[in-house]
Design a protein around this motif. Structure first.
Motif, PDB file in Angstrom:
ATOM      1  N   GLN A 127       0.842  -1.207   0.000  1.00 35.07           N
ATOM      2  CA  GLN A 127       0.000   0.000   0.000  1.00 35.07           C
ATOM      3  C   GLN A 127       0.878   1.258   0.000  1.00 35.07           C
ATOM      4  N   ASP A 128       1.943   1.208   0.812  1.00 38.51           N
ATOM      5  CA  ASP A 128       2.882   2.345   0.847  1.00 38.51           C
ATOM      6  C   ASP A 128       3.530   2.533  -0.528  1.00 38.51           C
ATOM      7  N   GLY A 129       3.920   1.414  -1.137  1.00 40.13           N
ATOM      8  CA  GLY A 129       4.562   1.484  -2.450  1.00 40.13           C
ATOM      9  C   GLY A 129       3.618   2.043  -3.496  1.00 40.13           C
ATOM     10  N   TYR A 130       2.369   1.578  -3.451  1.00 37.75           N
ATOM     11  CA  TYR A 130       1.386   2.051  -4.429  1.00 37.75           C
ATOM     12  C   TYR A 130       1.081   3.537  -4.235  1.00 37.75           C
ATOM     13  N   LYS A 131       0.922   3.905  -2.963  1.00 40.81           N
ATOM     14  CA  LYS A 131       0.592   5.304  -2.660  1.00 40.81           C
ATOM     15  C   LYS A 131       1.671   6.248  -3.212  1.00 40.81           C
TER      16      LYS A 131
END
Lengths: 358, 326
Positions: free
Chosen positions: A210-214
Motif C-alpha cells: 500500500q505504501d509502495g502504491y501510494k
C-alpha cells in the motif's frame, strides 16, 4: 444467619485461593528464567517482519537455554526510552540485551543507558551509527550496504541483458524517512549505479505494498515517459510500484525494470517476471542469528575486530561455537525471477516461502 | 458539577489509578522500588505535558490535533539550535518552547477570528507541521553529536531519588496550569468559554483572548515535551511522536475531561496520566506483546467512559423531579 456467614467465608476463601493461584501462575515464569534472561527491546510485533524476527530469536533462545523477554513499545523513541529506563530500574538479573531501535539514530542515549550496565548489548537489524562503537558489543543482522549493492548489480545486469528497455533514468523508493536502513541502502545503491544510471527521484514510502502504491501513484505519472527502472527496498513496495506502473500503461519487466531489495510477502510478482529479482533476508533467521551471536559472546567473552558474513549454505545453519566479530551479518543471497529459482531456494534448511511469506 | 461532585469524581479516578498500580506492583518489582517509580514518572513526562496542553483546549471546548507534529518539529528545531547555533541545551529548550507557544497563540487567534472549527484547522497544522519537520531535518534524524551527549545527562539525573528534571518540570507545569485556570482572570475565561460560549460572550468574556491563551498553552507544552524529550534522547526524528496525540487524549479522557468541553480538572488529567502510565508500563514490563497494551488501554478507557455515563444517568434520574401523584 450462620449459613450466610459460612457462605461468605467460603466465598472469601475461594477468591483468595484463586488470586493466589493466579499470582503464582503469573510469577512462575519470572522466577524460572532468573539465570538466563535475555531482554530484547524491539518495535512492536504488529509488523510482520518484527514478529518473524522475534519468533526466530525466541526459538533459538529456548534451544540454547535462555528465556527471551521482549519489551515492545510504539514506534516512538521516547516510549522505547521509557521502557529501557523502566527495565533498568527493575534491576533484574539479565544475561544481556538485544537492542533494536525503530529509529536507529534516535536511540543512542537509550543505548548509552544499556551499555552502562556492563552487560553485553547486541545491536540488531540496523547498521549502528558511526561514533557509537563504545556503546555496543556487536552487531548482528543484515548488511544494508551489501544488500543494496547486490540489488544494484542485479539491476545493471538485467539492464545489459534486456532487449526491451534501455536503462537510463529511474526512481528509488525507500523505507520510511528517518529509518537508517533505508538511507544506508539508498546511499549504497546510488554509489553502485553512479555513472551508469540516473536517479530521477528518491522517495521514502514505508514497508507495505500500500505504501509502495501510494508513493508510486504520485511520483510515477509525471515521469512515466522517462522512467526505465525502479529500485524498491523490499518486494511489498515493489508490488505497489508494479501496480502503479501498470495503471499508467507500462508493463513492468518489459518497459520498466523493477528490483525488490528484500523478499517480503508473496512471490507472485517475482515469478511472473514483473520484478526482475530480489534478495532473501529472512526475518526469522535474522532473529535466530542475533540470539546465537549473543550466546556465543556469553560463552567466549571475545569479540574479534572486523566483519563476518555467515555462510549461505542450503542446509547447515552456522555453529553455536566460536568467537563472534564486531559485525556479524546474515546472508541475503540474490534470487532471480523464475519459478525454478524461487522453488529451488534453500537457506539453512528453510525454503524461500518459509522465510519470506509473512 | 458541584465541588463535592468534582471531588468524588477525582477520588473515583484516583481509586482506579491505585488499583492499576497495585495490580502491577504485585508482579513487577520495579513498581515498588524508588528507582522504578522515578522511571515511571520520567516516562510520563512527554504524554503528561502534551496531555495537559490538549486538556486545556478541551476544557475550552476546542481541540488541538497538531500537538504531535508540533512536538516533532520543535524537537528538530531545538536540536538544530544546539548543533547549528551551538547554544546550550537549556537555552535551546527555552527557545523551542517560545516558538511553540507563539505558534500555538497564532493558531488560536486564527481559529478565533475565522471561526473555523479547531478540529478542522488543526488537522491542517498537524499535516503541515509534519512536512515542515521533514523539511527542516532534511528527512533525517537530527542528532546531538556523540561527544556532546554527556551534556544531556542533567535530564536523566536523579533529584531527591524519585524525581528527574523532566518529571519536576512536568509536575511544575501541572501546578502552574491548575493555579492559572483557578486563580487568574485569563484562566477563568478559558473555562468559561468551555462551559458555554454564548453565556461567556454575554458575560463579556473575550473569546479571542481565551482561545489565544488556550492554544498558546497547548502549543508551548507540546513544544516543551518535544524539546525535553529530544534533548534527553540526544536525537529528534521528524516522524516522531506520531502516537502522542492519541495517548495524550486518552490520558485526558481517563482523567475525566469531557470531549464536549467545560468539564474536568487538571488534577483529573494528572490522575488519568498516571493511570495510563502504570497500565502501559505494566503491560510492557510483563513482556506482553504490544497488542496487549492497545487492548488494555482501550478496555480501560471504555470501562471509565461507561462508568462515567452510568453515574451521570443515575444522577440525572435521581435529580429529576418526582411526578405528581393524583
Amino acid at each position: 444467619m450462620a449459613t450466610t456467614a459460612n457462605s461468605t467465608k467460603k466465598f472469601r476463601h475461594r477468591v483468595m485461593s484463586a488470586a493466589l493461584a493466579a499470582g503464582v501462575a503469573l510469577a512462575a515464569p519470572a522466577l524460572a528464567y532468573a539465570d538466563g534472561r535475555v531482554v530484547v527491546f524491539s518495535p512492536p510485533s504488529t509488523d510482520n517482519y518484527i514478529a518473524a524476527w522475534q519468533s526466530g530469536l525466541k526459538k533459538k533462545a529456548a534451544d540454547l537455554g535462555y528465556e527471551a523477554s521482549f519489551i515492545e513499545t510504539t514506534r516512538d523513541q521516547s516510549e522505547q526510552d521509557a521502557a529501557v529506563q523502566q527495565e533498568l530500574a527493575a534491576g533484574a538479573d539479565t544475561a544481556g540485551y538485544i537492542w533494536w531501535p525503530f529509529i536507529n539514530a534516535a536511540g543512542t542515549n537509550s543505548l548509552r543507558s544499556l551499555s552502562r550496565t556492563g552487560k553485553p548489548v547486541i545491536f540488531a537489524n540496523q547498521y549502528p551509527l558511526e561514533g557509537t562503537e563504545s556503546l555496543w558489543t556487536a552487531y548482528a543482522g543484515i548488511d544494508d550496504f551489501a544488500n543494496a549493492k547486490t540489488a544494484a548489480e542485479m539491476l545493471l545486469k538485467a539492464c545489459d541483458e534486456s532487449s526491451t528497455v534501455k536503462c537510463d533514468k529511474g526512481l528509488i523508493v525507500t523505507f520510511p524517512a528517518g529509518f537508517s536502513a533505508g538511507a544506508d541502502r539508498a546511499k549504497s545503491f546510488r554509489e553502485t549505479v553512479d555513472g551508469k544510471l540516473e536517479v530521477l527521484q528518491e522517495q521514502p514510502a514505508g514497508f507495505t505494498s500500500q505504501d509502495g502504491y501510494k508513493v508510486g501513484s504520485q511520483i510515477i505519472p509525471p515521469v512515466k515517459d522517462d522512467v526505465t527502472w525502479v529500485y524498491t527496498q523490499n518486494d511489498s513496495l515493489a508490488s505497489g510500484i508494479v501496480q502503479a506502473l501498470t495503471e499508467v500503461g507500462k508493463t513492468p519487466g518489459k518497459d520498466v525494470l523493477v528490483i525488490g531489495g528484500t523478499c517480503h510477502g508473496d512471490t507472485s510478482d517475482l515469478t511472473s517476471g514483473h520484478v526482475i529479482g530480489t534478495e532473501v533476508q529472512g526475518a526469522y533467521l535474522e532473529g535466530w542469528y542475533t540470539m546465537q551471536t549473543l550466546h556465543r559472546y556469553l560463552k567466549t567473552g571475545v569479540v574479534k575486530d572486523g566483519k563476518v558474513y555467515a555462510e549461505a549454505t542450503p542446509d547447515a545453519p552456522p555453529s553455536d561455537e566460536g568467537d563472534i566479530s564486531r559485525y556479524n551479518f546474515i546472508p541475503s543471497p540474490p534470487v532471480g525471477n523464475s519459478k525454478e529459482a524461487v522453488e529451488g531456494f534453500r537457506l539453512w534448511g528453510w525454503t524461500m516461502d518459509e522465510l519470506c511469506n509473512y | 458539577m458541584s465541588r463535592r461532585e468534582i471531588f468524588m469524581d477525582v477520588m473515583f479516578r484516583t481509586g482506579l489509578m491505585i488499583l492499576v498500580y497495585v495490580g502491577f506492583a504485585l508482579f513487577i518489582p520495579s513498581y515498588y522500588s524508588v528507582r522504578g517509580v522515578a522511571a515511571l514518572l520520567d516516562g510520563a513526562v512527554v504524554i503528561g505535558l502534551t496531555g495537559l496542553g490538549i486538556g486545556v483546549t478541551m476544557l475550552a471546548a476546542e481541540f488541538d490535533l497538531s500537538v504531535g507534529s508540533l512536538a516533532a518539529l520543535i524537537g528538530v528545531v531545538t536540536l538544530n539550535f544546539i548543533n547549528g547555533a551551538e547554544v546550550g541545551m537549556v537555552t535551546a529548550i527555552v527557545l523551542g518552547v517560545v516558538i511553540a507557544g507563539v505558534f500555538g497563540a497564532a493558531q488560536g487567534l486564527v481559529i478565533a477570528i475565522t471561526g473555523i472549527n479547531s478540529l478542522v484547522f488543526t488537522i491542517g497544522s498537524l499535516i503541515g507541521l509534519r512536512g515542515l519537520a521533514l523539511f527542516m531535518s532534511g528527512e533525517n534524524t537530527v542528532n546531538i553529536p556523540v561527544q556532546r551527549l554527556e551534556e544531556t545527562d542533567f535530564l536523566s539525573a536523579s533529584v531527591l531519588g524519585i524525581f528527574s528534571i523532566p518529571s519536576l518540570v512536568m509536575i511544575g507545569a501541572f501546578v502552574l496550569v491548575a493555579a492559572f485556570l483557578r486563580y487568574t482572570v485569563w484562566g477563568k475565561e478559558v473555562l468559561a468559554i468551555g462551559g458555554g460560549r454564548t453565556e461567556a460572550r454575554a458575560a463579556g468574556v473575550s473569546i479571542k483572548r481565551a482561545m489565544v491563551v488556550a492554544f498558546a498553552i497547548s502549543g508551548a507544552l507540546a513544544g516543551l515535551a518535544g524539546a525535553i524529550s529530544c534533548v534527553k534522547l540526544g536525537s529528534a526524528t521528524p516522524l516522531g511522536f506520531d502516537t502522542l496525540l492519541l495517548s495524550a487524549v486518552t490520558a485526558c479522557l481517563i482523567g475525566g475531561i469531557a470531549l464536549e468541553g467545560g468539564r474536568g480538572t487538571v488534577t483529573g488529567i494528572f490522575v488519568g496520566l498516571l493511570t495510563l502510565r502504570f497500565l502501559v508500563g505494566g503491560v510492557s514490563g510483563l513482556g506482553a506483546p504490544f497488542w496487549m497494551q492497545n487492548l488494555a488501554v482501550g478496555s480501560l478507557l471504555i470501562v471509565v467512559i461507561v462508568a462515567q455515563l452510568s453515574v451521570r444517568q443515575l444522577k440525572s434520574r435521581h435529580d429529576a423531579p418526582a411526578l405528581p401523584v393524583h
